[in-house]
Scaffold this active site. Structure first.
Site, short mmCIF file in Angstrom:
data_model
loop_
_atom_site.label_atom_id
_atom_site.label_comp_id
_atom_site.label_asym_id
_atom_site.label_seq_id
_atom_site.Cartn_x
_atom_site.Cartn_y
_atom_site.Cartn_z
N SER A 176 13.86 2.92 -21.08
CA SER A 176 14.33 1.52 -20.90
C SER A 176 14.63 1.06 -22.36
O SER A 176 13.78 1.21 -23.15
CB SER A 176 13.69 0.71 -20.04
OG SER A 176 14.23 -0.69 -20.06
N TYR B 38 6.05 -3.46 -16.60
CA TYR B 38 7.28 -2.53 -16.71
C TYR B 38 7.43 -2.08 -18.13
O TYR B 38 7.52 -0.86 -18.30
CB TYR B 38 8.36 -3.53 -16.29
CG TYR B 38 9.65 -2.58 -16.35
CD1 TYR B 38 10.01 -1.55 -15.23
CD2 TYR B 38 10.85 -2.63 -17.23
CE1 TYR B 38 11.05 -1.06 -15.26
CE2 TYR B 38 11.86 -1.96 -17.31
CZ TYR B 38 12.00 -1.10 -16.43
OH TYR B 38 13.24 -0.28 -16.41
#
Length: 678
Positions: free
Chosen positions: A555, A568
């Site tokens: 990401s 996350y």
């Protein structure tokens, strides 16, 4: 409007081809003769409709037929140059075509056109080939069928065989068909129904005779220690052996595999005569063109250890290649096509089953089905008499036939990822599903692994079914479940080349609101999960010796610091560094490890749909439905990132163009300056 003769032919073909007892996949051919108006002269002309080259009876459509002028096709008899030049007649069929379109005429066209019957069937039934390959086939034919079926000695398919069968029908008006030595059957009738009835009578009569008169143990007595292992044990051993077996089948060029533990295979390998019969090879041309002239057979009992089996398989592979090279050298002439590869297409493991290989999953599966056909043929022939396939020289003439080589050369170029086997985690929706779809489009076969098995299977079905994709269940945070998923992939496709670590989830919380449970959940799925998948996959890739690709869907948050996503972003940073670490470690095995850093992929995302989207929208003070547009506007390119964009990046990394790239992170975020890699 479809000609009535054509409609009857299609119906008969589909009916015969739907039942494997009648013929193998894409094997055999059928025809019909009838009349139709010539659009040029307005006169009725006699036509021959015959299944074209490469088609399958069970799925035959009108477009799969070759249509020829019967008068012109039969006139070729007057210019036939003899058996030594009969291959020239295949090109001549093109000058007999009626109209345009349709399929290319096959080598068996002469058989159908020259036989004086309105309908003709040529099939490869196991029961018929058993009689055709028995050492006393002529005598058995007379005993079983009387004067209704005539024995034809082996002759390679072609124009002369058509002449031979036409003469046999003319001299034997009572006959309804032939047993073609070493090959199959041909039957005929004045109506489509009669032709089908005659074909089925020959097939069923042969099968009934074999069942009634066969010896109790056609494959000899049982071999101690060679019986089938219990199901779970044999599948575990099959999975453990698969990487080595694929490396053996792919030494010359990569292959896709298929595994079966069909009862016929296990029974064959459990009895004393299997080494002798396997060495003799298959007989029907359709069989050995798919399976090669003979298989590689592991000569160890079922309870041999995996380590001993692997060591012996490597020894046998070396001997197999030498033997195949010698076979080629014995029979090749100056104008023979080059050797196409010396690796086995069929590998037999006592107590475990059969591995078959080909250029794609369907080819591999069909090769295995053909070897089961061959086993059934051997059982029938040995039960009544002795199995006597066509001799080696004739097999070589078929395998390295100039016409067969020309057919291979006409095949379309393979897609970029042909022969590559992929496993994508979290692939039932969103980014993972788009990646699986793109890899399949480019020629790969794909295992779609997801926590939700039903959705994984649904996604696989959308891609095209088990010859293209399979759906499997996996919890990537569970080591045993990961190993099981890798094993299922191996058994489905015979190996592994591409692994995409995509499974993920996210909880959008601030530091103070993030619990230990939240932290552990996200790290278990993404950081630990990627580690477990990569570890299990790497052992397979190393054992295969074919290199491979591991892709991490990380990401932009692995490098970008934003609010309310501590767990996350931290786990994504962990994944990002795994890429660099594994690239450095696995490079010596030609395994490339790369990562992709997407941002804001809202469309189809399971993560965003499960609450992350609502939380991120609240964080930014916007409506959830506008989140994709919001992410787009904060990018340099002002474009929304879609799952397909990430899938395109995966293909770029695993495709042929970036073969020398490893340790790379590719941003797919439409340009987020704060996430630029430094």
């Amino acid at each position: 409007m479809t000609n009535p003769s054509v409609a009857e032919l299609i119906s008969r073909s589909n009916s015969l081809g739907a039942d494997p007892k009648n013929t193998n996949y894409a094997g055999g051919n059928t025809s019909a003769k009838g009349t139709e108006k010539d659009p040029v002269t307005g006169e009725e002309v006699e036509l021959l409709w015959v299944k074209g080259s490469g088609g399958d009876l069970g799925t035959l459509k009108e477009s799969g037929l070759a249509t020829l002028r019967l008068d012109r096709m039969r006139a070729l008899v007057d210019v036939y140059p003899g058996v030594e030049r009969e291959d020239e007649m295949v090109a001549a069929f093109d000058y007999c075509l009626h109209g345009k379109g349709g399929a290319a005429p096959s080598i068996d066209t002469a058989m159908h056109g020259l036989v004086d019957a309105a309908h003709v069937d040529h099939l490869h039934p196991d029961s018929g080939i058993a009689i055709a390959t028995a050492v006393d086939g002529p005598e058995l034919t007379a005993t079983i069928f009387g004067e209704k079926v005539v024995w034809v000695p082996w002759r390679r398919p072609g124009f002369q065989l058509g002449l031979d069968i036409a003469e046999i029908k003319e001299r034997n008006p009572q006959a309804i068909g032939c047993i073609l030595g070493g090959h199959g059957i041909t039957a005929w009738g004045e109506t489509s129904a009669e032709s089908q009835q005659n074909s089925l009578w020959i097939i069923d009569t042969a099968a009934a005779y074999i069942a009634e008169h066969s010896t109790a143990e056609p494959f000899g007595p049982a071999l101690e220690g060679y019986a089938a292992l219990p199901t779970a044990e044999r599948r575990a051993k099959a999975a453990a052996l698969t990487p080595t077996i694929r490396s053996i089948a792919s030494a010359d060029k990569p292959q896709v595999g298929h595994y079966t533990d069909d009862d016929a295979v296990l029974e064959f390998l459990a009895h004393a005569e299997h080494p002798r019969l396997a060495e003799m090879g298959t007989s029907c041309p359709d069989h050995f063109l798919r399976t090669k002239v003979k298989p590689l057979v592991l000569d160890l009992p079922a309870d041999a250890t995996v380590e001993d089996s692997i060591a012996r398989l490597h020894e046998l592979h070396h001997a197999y290649r030498e033997d195949y090279q010698a076979y080629y050298d014995r029979h090749a002439t100056a104008d023979s096509p080059a050797l196409r590869g010396a690796d086995p297409a069929i590998v037999l493991i006592p107590g475990v089953g059969m591995f078959s290989f080909g250029k794609d999953k369907q080819t591999a599966r069909v090769a295995g089905e053909f070897y089961v056909n061959a086993i059934n043929v051997m059982r029938g022939a040995e039960g009544l008499s002795s199995y006597a396939p066509i001799d080696e020289a004739e097999k070589f003439r078929i395998e390295y036939w100039a016409l067969e080589e020309a057919k291979l050369q006409r095949m379309p170029a393979p897609k970029p990822l042909a022969t590559r086997i992929a496993l994508v985690t979290g692939a039932a929706s969103g980014i993972g599903k788009a990646i699986a779809e793109r890899l399949a489009e480019e020629g790969a076969v794909v295992a779609i692994a997801d926590l939700n098995l039903a959705k994984a299977q649904e996604a696989a079905a959308e891609i095209g079914g088990e010859d293209k994709a399979v759906g499997i269940a996996v919890d990537v945070s569970d080591e045993d479940a990961v190993v099981k998923a890798i094993d299922e992939t191996l058994l489905a496709f015979g190996g592994l080349d591409i692994v995409v670590n995509n499974a993920g989830l996210s909880l959008s919380k601030s530091l103070l609101d993030t619990t230990v449970k939240d932290w552990d959940l996200q790290h278990n799925v993404m950081a630990k999960g990627s580690f477990l998948v990569s570890k299990a996959a790497a052992s397979v890739l190393i054992a295969q010796g074919l290199g491979g690709d591991v892709i991490y869907i990380s990401s932009k948050n692995s490098v970008f610091a934003g609010p309310n996503n501590i767990a996350y972003s931290a786990t994504k940073a962990d994944q990002a560094h795994q890429v660099r670490l594994l690239a450095a470690e696995l490079g010596e095995h030609q395994i490339r490890v790369n990562g992709i850093n997407p941002d804001g992929v809202v469309q189809g995302s399971g993560i965003f749909a499960s609450g992350w989207g609502a939380n991120r929208a609240a964080t930014y003070g916007i409506e959830e439905k506008d989140l994709g547009k919001f992410y787009a506007q904060r990018t340099i390119l002002k474009r929304e990132v879609l799952p397909r964009n990430v899938a395109n990046a995966v293909f770029a990394l695993v495709g042929p163009e970036l073969s020398h790239t490893t340790g790379l992170h590719v941003p797919v975020d439409a340009g987020v300056a704060a996430a630029f890699l430094r």
